[in-house]
Design an enzyme around this catalytic site. Structure first.
Site, mmCIF file in Angstrom:
data_model
loop_
_atom_site.group_PDB
_atom_site.id
_atom_site.type_symbol
_atom_site.label_atom_id
_atom_site.label_comp_id
_atom_site.label_asym_id
_atom_site.label_seq_id
_atom_site.Cartn_x
_atom_site.Cartn_y
_atom_site.Cartn_z
ATOM 1 N N GLU A 52 0.810 -1.206 0.000
ATOM 2 C CA GLU A 52 0.000 0.000 0.000
ATOM 3 C C GLU A 52 0.848 1.263 0.000
ATOM 4 O OE1 GLU A 52 -1.968 -1.554 3.782
ATOM 5 O OE2 GLU A 52 -1.749 0.555 4.239
ATOM 6 N N CYS A 69 3.580 8.432 0.382
ATOM 7 C CA CYS A 69 4.201 7.556 1.374
ATOM 8 C C CYS A 69 4.277 6.167 0.754
ATOM 9 C CB CYS A 69 3.346 7.554 2.640
ATOM 10 S SG CYS A 69 3.885 6.357 3.867
ATOM 11 N N CYS A 93 6.781 -6.980 7.291
ATOM 12 C CA CYS A 93 7.913 -6.430 8.039
ATOM 13 C C CYS A 93 8.274 -7.425 9.124
ATOM 14 C CB CYS A 93 7.509 -5.092 8.667
ATOM 15 S SG CYS A 93 8.848 -4.248 9.544
ATOM 16 N N CYS A 100 7.208 -4.254 15.785
ATOM 17 C CA CYS A 100 6.718 -3.176 16.651
ATOM 18 C C CYS A 100 5.273 -3.500 17.064
ATOM 19 C CB CYS A 100 6.781 -1.826 15.934
ATOM 20 S SG CYS A 100 8.462 -1.359 15.484
ATOM 21 N N CYS A 112 2.042 -1.840 15.386
ATOM 22 C CA CYS A 112 2.034 -1.697 13.930
ATOM 23 C C CYS A 112 1.397 -2.898 13.234
ATOM 24 C CB CYS A 112 3.472 -1.506 13.449
ATOM 25 S SG CYS A 112 3.596 -1.312 11.656
ATOM 26 N N GLY A 168 7.127 -1.890 6.033
ATOM 27 C CA GLY A 168 8.505 -2.348 5.923
ATOM 28 C C GLY A 168 9.521 -1.474 6.623
ATOM 29 N N GLU A 169 10.708 -2.043 6.813
ATOM 30 C CA GLU A 169 11.814 -1.323 7.446
ATOM 31 C C GLU A 169 12.887 -1.055 6.376
ATOM 32 O OE1 GLU A 169 12.808 0.306 10.160
ATOM 33 O OE2 GLU A 169 14.776 0.431 9.236
ATOM 34 N N SER A 224 12.431 6.632 7.037
ATOM 35 C CA SER A 224 12.159 6.428 8.460
ATOM 36 C C SER A 224 12.625 5.043 8.896
ATOM 37 C CB SER A 224 10.647 6.567 8.688
ATOM 38 O OG SER A 224 10.330 6.353 10.040
ATOM 39 N N SER A 281 12.136 6.424 14.492
ATOM 40 C CA SER A 281 10.934 6.079 15.254
ATOM 41 C C SER A 281 11.364 5.811 16.690
ATOM 42 C CB SER A 281 10.270 4.843 14.644
ATOM 43 O OG SER A 281 9.854 5.149 13.335
ATOM 44 N N LEU A 282 11.196 6.828 17.506
ATOM 45 C CA LEU A 282 11.706 6.751 18.888
ATOM 46 C C LEU A 282 10.629 6.161 19.813
ATOM 47 C CD1 LEU A 282 14.146 7.476 20.681
ATOM 48 C CD2 LEU A 282 13.192 9.783 20.909
ATOM 49 N N HIS A 283 9.510 6.804 19.899
ATOM 50 C CA HIS A 283 8.300 6.310 20.582
ATOM 51 C C HIS A 283 8.407 6.105 22.095
ATOM 52 C CE1 HIS A 283 6.763 6.036 16.597
ATOM 53 N NE2 HIS A 283 7.208 4.849 16.309
ATOM 54 N N ASN A 310 -2.469 5.235 15.763
ATOM 55 C CA ASN A 310 -3.623 4.736 15.028
ATOM 56 C C ASN A 310 -4.023 3.394 15.610
ATOM 57 O OD1 ASN A 310 -4.809 6.053 12.719
ATOM 58 N ND2 ASN A 310 -2.718 6.137 11.914
ATOM 59 N N CYS A 367 -0.420 2.037 8.957
ATOM 60 C CA CYS A 367 0.309 1.308 7.914
ATOM 61 C C CYS A 367 -0.009 -0.176 7.970
ATOM 62 C CB CYS A 367 1.824 1.424 8.101
ATOM 63 S SG CYS A 367 2.371 2.630 9.266
HETATM 64 N N1 SAH Z 1 9.935 0.760 9.660
HETATM 65 C C1 SAH Z 1 10.099 2.173 9.582
HETATM 66 C C2 SAH Z 1 9.157 2.867 8.633
HETATM 67 C C3 SAH Z 1 7.736 2.416 8.538
HETATM 68 S S1 SAH Z 1 6.626 2.836 9.812
HETATM 69 C C4 SAH Z 1 10.029 2.786 10.962
HETATM 70 O O1 SAH Z 1 9.809 2.060 11.915
HETATM 71 O O2 SAH Z 1 10.248 3.978 11.101
HETATM 72 C C5 SAH Z 1 6.373 4.570 9.714
HETATM 73 C C6 SAH Z 1 6.052 5.200 11.053
HETATM 74 O O3 SAH Z 1 4.718 4.858 11.476
HETATM 75 C C7 SAH Z 1 6.988 4.734 12.163
HETATM 76 O O4 SAH Z 1 7.319 5.831 12.967
HETATM 77 C C8 SAH Z 1 6.123 3.749 12.905
HETATM 78 O O5 SAH Z 1 6.589 3.531 14.192
HETATM 79 C C9 SAH Z 1 4.766 4.423 12.823
HETATM 80 N N2 SAH Z 1 3.609 3.565 13.089
HETATM 81 C C10 SAH Z 1 3.434 2.249 12.842
HETATM 82 N N3 SAH Z 1 2.229 1.836 13.264
HETATM 83 C C11 SAH Z 1 1.616 2.904 13.785
HETATM 84 C C12 SAH Z 1 0.357 3.133 14.395
HETATM 85 N N4 SAH Z 1 -0.512 2.132 14.571
HETATM 86 N N5 SAH Z 1 0.071 4.381 14.801
HETATM 87 C C13 SAH Z 1 0.954 5.394 14.638
HETATM 88 N N6 SAH Z 1 2.149 5.252 14.086
HETATM 89 C C14 SAH Z 1 2.494 4.018 13.666
#
Ligand code: SAH
Length: 348
Positions: free
Chosen positions: A91, A104, A111, A115, A118, A158-159, A190, A213-215, A289, A332
């Protein structure tokens, strides 16, 4: 056979010489593929039929089949579900901003980073995408919308660092003068924090933006959300980001998905402030999300603003990611999951 759209102009020139064709044909072919965006060798009207036949014999012309386009009723966002030639789904998202159109893209099918919040990772990794398949997401969207894309973010499924070579090649093809010529400064990659990948990317001499992606503001919390945090500490990630800044002078985008009751309280905001002081970058807050397979909830508006305020008051640059196309599925990987469930009942 090789995918012709993954070839750089120089590679194509060398290969045409090997095929006993004049070198200048490479530039013409490259233009058909990457500027005029044709998807059939026979549409290359200034290329002799004999050479078109040779191209058909020697190369694959990568195509994506558009399976579904969902249009938002809230804004002009469109989500595209594409089918690859081997029957997998990926997608991409098209967003209109005042500064231009942004796409995007996905870098892998599925992947393997795991995470917790995700949807892309739930069934693991199927395979990485080729550079041509990454380009084709943008090209097909351009053909369908008829509008030029000015910004590209590699933030779909994907990463990217797990598909490093193809992603770097993709960036070079996307931003080269003879192709779509998108400015490198308008491209963002990212990563979940694969430290060797960040360092390698810093040495590529590119001007693209890196998003981390720190989180979470510490290792313990980050490990709860992201298995990759068991391999690389927050400190190592930030050191790699500093190196990226040093080499490229591009400020880092720190992504922070706010999850209610998990990483969004004042204490965590304060920890984040201490952590990021002195690092060159800004924080991008993303209200998480909700994914139906997971029970994470987004922080409420008041909490999001309180978190943002605290960061701002303490000198951290911070933005809240504008939500686009919220009504046409969420995070995603969800569009693909829904489609797989609906069509087969079997997860791909
Ligand atoms: N694998 C890479 C890029 C893809 S994800 C990465 O981890 O950065 C793109 C961004 O969306 C990342 O910051 C990821 O952590 C975030 N993401 C994934 N699922 C999400 C969700 N359910 N809600 C908000 N952000 C999300």
């Amino acid at each position: 056979m090789d995918e012709i759209k993954s070839r750089s102009l120089t590679e194509l020139q060398d290969e045409l010489i090997a095929l006993k064709e004049p070198k200048y044909r490479a530039k013409q072919i490259y233009e058909w593929l990457h500027v005029k965006l044709v998807n059939d060798f026979d549409e290359m009207s200034n290329i002799p039929a004999s050479l078109r036949e040779k191209l058909k014999e020697n190369y694959i012309l990568t195509k994506l089949k558009t399976v579904r386009v969902s249009e938002s009723k809230i804004d002009s966002t469109k989500k595209f579900l594409f089918e690859t030639s081997d029957g997998n789904y990926i997608e991409s998202v098209w967003m209109q901003y005042h500064h231009g159109n942004s796409v995007c893209i996905s870098s892998q099918i599925g992947c393997r980073m795991g995470c917790r919040f995700c949807a892309s990772t739930i069934d693991g990794l199927v395979r990485s995408l080729s550079s041509a398949e990454m380009l084709e997401q943008i090209y097909e969207i351009t053909r369908i919308t008829g509008e030029r894309v000015s910004n590209v973010v590699v933030m779909g499924m994907g990463e990217p660092m797990d598909n490093y070579d193809n992603v770097v090649k993709f960036v070079k093809l996307l931003t080269c003068e003879e192709g779509l010529n998108i400015s490198q400064r308008n491209v963002t990659v990212s990563t979940c924090g694969i430290v060797p990948g960040i360092k390698k990317l810093a040495d590529e001499n590119l001007q693209i933006t890196l998003a981390l992606s720190l989180h979470a503001p510490n290792d313990e919390k980050r490990r709860e959300l992201m298995p990759i945090a068991n391999s690389y500490s927050v400190e190592e990630c930030l050191a790699a980001c500093d190196y990226y800044f040093e080499k490229t002078k591009r400020r880092i985008s720190f992504e922070y998905a706010l999850v209610s009751g998990v990483n969004d309280n004042d204490k965590e905001a304060e920890e984040l402030i201490r952590l990021l002081k002195g690092h060159n970058g800004h924080v991008n807050l993303i209200p998480v999300n909700p994914v139906k397979e997971r029970d994470y909830k987004r922080s409420d508006k008041a909490r999001i603003f309180a978190f943002q305020n605290k960061l701002e008051k303490n000198g951290i640059n911070v933005t809240i990611r504008r939500e686009m196309g919220r009504d046409i599925d969420g995070a995603c990987g969800q569009l693909r999951r829904t489609h797989n469930e609906e069509t087969s009942g079997v997860q791909k």
